[in-house]
Design a protein around this motif. Structure first.
Motif, PDB file in Angstrom:
ATOM      1  N   HIS A  37      56.575  52.560  45.742  1.00  0.00           N
ATOM      2  CA  HIS A  37      56.290  53.687  44.861  1.00  0.00           C
ATOM      3  C   HIS A  37      57.057  53.573  43.536  1.00  0.00           C
ATOM      4  O   HIS A  37      56.971  54.460  42.695  1.00  0.00           O
ATOM      5  N   LYS A  38      57.793  52.483  43.358  1.00  0.00           N
ATOM      6  CA  LYS A  38      58.532  52.268  42.121  1.00  0.00           C
ATOM      7  C   LYS A  38      57.914  51.102  41.370  1.00  0.00           C
ATOM      8  O   LYS A  38      57.706  50.022  41.933  1.00  0.00           O
ATOM      9  N   LYS A  39      57.621  51.309  40.090  1.00  0.00           N
ATOM     10  CA  LYS A  39      56.913  50.299  39.306  1.00  0.00           C
ATOM     11  C   LYS A  39      57.669  48.982  39.260  1.00  0.00           C
ATOM     12  O   LYS A  39      57.070  47.900  39.376  1.00  0.00           O
ATOM     13  N   GLU A  40      59.001  49.059  39.093  1.00  0.00           N
ATOM     14  CA  GLU A  40      59.768  47.817  39.002  1.00  0.00           C
ATOM     15  C   GLU A  40      59.699  47.017  40.304  1.00  0.00           C
ATOM     16  O   GLU A  40      59.674  45.784  40.292  1.00  0.00           O
ATOM     17  N   ASN A  41      59.641  47.737  41.442  1.00  0.00           N
ATOM     18  CA  ASN A  41      59.517  47.056  42.724  1.00  0.00           C
ATOM     19  C   ASN A  41      58.122  46.472  42.898  1.00  0.00           C
ATOM     20  O   ASN A  41      57.954  45.385  43.456  1.00  0.00           O
ATOM     21  N   GLN A  42      57.109  47.199  42.424  1.00  0.00           N
ATOM     22  CA  GLN A  42      55.742  46.693  42.510  1.00  0.00           C
ATOM     23  C   GLN A  42      55.608  45.382  41.738  1.00  0.00           C
ATOM     24  O   GLN A  42      54.950  44.449  42.196  1.00  0.00           O
ATOM     25  N   GLU A  43      56.250  45.305  40.574  1.00  0.00           N
ATOM     26  CA  GLU A  43      56.167  44.089  39.762  1.00  0.00           C
ATOM     27  C   GLU A  43      56.776  42.898  40.500  1.00  0.00           C
ATOM     28  O   GLU A  43      56.242  41.784  40.469  1.00  0.00           O
ATOM     29  N   ILE A  75      50.039  46.860  47.687  1.00  0.00           N
ATOM     30  CA  ILE A  75      50.981  47.155  46.604  1.00  0.00           C
ATOM     31  C   ILE A  75      50.395  48.205  45.662  1.00  0.00           C
ATOM     32  O   ILE A  75      51.070  49.176  45.289  1.00  0.00           O
ATOM     33  N   LYS A  76      49.124  48.027  45.281  1.00  0.00           N
ATOM     34  CA  LYS A  76      48.465  48.974  44.372  1.00  0.00           C
ATOM     35  C   LYS A  76      48.395  50.371  44.987  1.00  0.00           C
ATOM     36  O   LYS A  76      48.520  51.379  44.284  1.00  0.00           O
ATOM     37  N   ALA A  77      48.188  50.418  46.314  1.00  0.00           N
ATOM     38  CA  ALA A  77      48.064  51.706  47.005  1.00  0.00           C
ATOM     39  C   ALA A  77      49.416  52.303  47.376  1.00  0.00           C
ATOM     40  O   ALA A  77      49.490  53.439  47.837  1.00  0.00           O
ATOM     41  N   GLY A  78      50.493  51.544  47.183  1.00  0.00           N
ATOM     42  CA  GLY A  78      51.814  52.027  47.587  1.00  0.00           C
ATOM     43  C   GLY A  78      51.969  52.117  49.088  1.00  0.00           C
ATOM     44  O   GLY A  78      52.762  52.900  49.598  1.00  0.00           O
TER      45      GLY A  78
END
Length: 227
Positions: free
Chosen positions: A166-172, A118-121
């Motif tokens: 690559h989208k912050k909201e999706n990463q969360e 997730i951190k690496a996309g």
């Protein structure tokens, strides 16, 4: 005894991996010729795998176009989450007493790897490690029919967008999902069988994440649809 895979099985896995990796997108035609050339095999096992994937709802046969990646609706994904959640939770409960120290260590490794992905996309790594996490205890449940049914239902959820991470909201959302994986690991470690079933079926496979999965799939479908 390890199951011996046929050529058709290898083609099936190849197509599934291509979809997970984002190399095949919703509404995209699946080329039998390209697969034959990539795998250096005859058309028969390729056709058999495509027919199986069509029967399972991953592909559909369209006139003048052939086999294409099926677009799955949000309603269908939510319904699948409800069914898979119950079966996944049941498999976890059955597997709970069968997991050894190495199995638990492997589950922890997959959870750590998911965080890194997730951190690496890295979408492909994320989906691979998440699949391995769940598959480890599903394979340990001791019920081949249950294992096969979960795999069949999961095959309909293969379609992932490679841009999710690559989208912050999706990463969360995905970090939150992985925190749930850590809780599942804790419950396995504590041998909390009934709580495992409840948590996986009622919390982990929740309609909230089904809606996220659906929106990702539908957005990707629209982007790649050819008029």
């Amino acid at each position: 005894m390890e199951e011996i895979k046929t050529l058709k099985d290898h083609v099936y896995d190849y197509i599934a991996d291509q979809i997970r990796a984002g190399n095949m997108q919703p509404n995209q035609k699946v080329s039998e010729t390209d697969i034959c050339e990539d795998l250096k095999i005859s058309r028969t096992p390729v056709r058999e795998a495509l027919i199986q994937l069509t029967a399972e709802g991953v592909l559909e046969k369209q006139a003048r176009k052939g086999f294409v990646i099926k677009i799955i609706s949000e309603e269908e994904i939510i319904q699948l989450y409800e069914i898979i959640g119950a079966l996944d939770g049941y498999a976890a409960r059955k597997a709970c007493d069968k997991l050894d120290a190495q199995d638990l260590a492997n589950l922890e490794f997959y959870v750590d790897s998911i965080d890194l992905a997730i951190k690496a996309g890295n979408s492909q790594m994320y989906h691979e490690q998440q699949h391995k996490f769940h598959q480890l205890y599903i394979d340990k449940c001791g019920n081949p029919s249950l294992i096969a049914e979960i795999a069949k239902l999961n095959s309909k959820l293969l379609k992932k967008t490679s841009e999710d991470l690559h989208k912050k909201e999706n990463q969360e959302i995905l970090f939150d999902t992985n925190r749930q994986h850590r809780e599942i690991l804790r419950l396995f470690t504590m041998k909390e069988k009934d709580e495992l079933f409840r948590y996986i079926s009622e919390t982990h496979w929740t309609p909230h994440y089904a809606s996220y999965d659906a929106k990702s799939s539908i957005a990707t479908s629209a982007a790649f649809k050819k008029e």
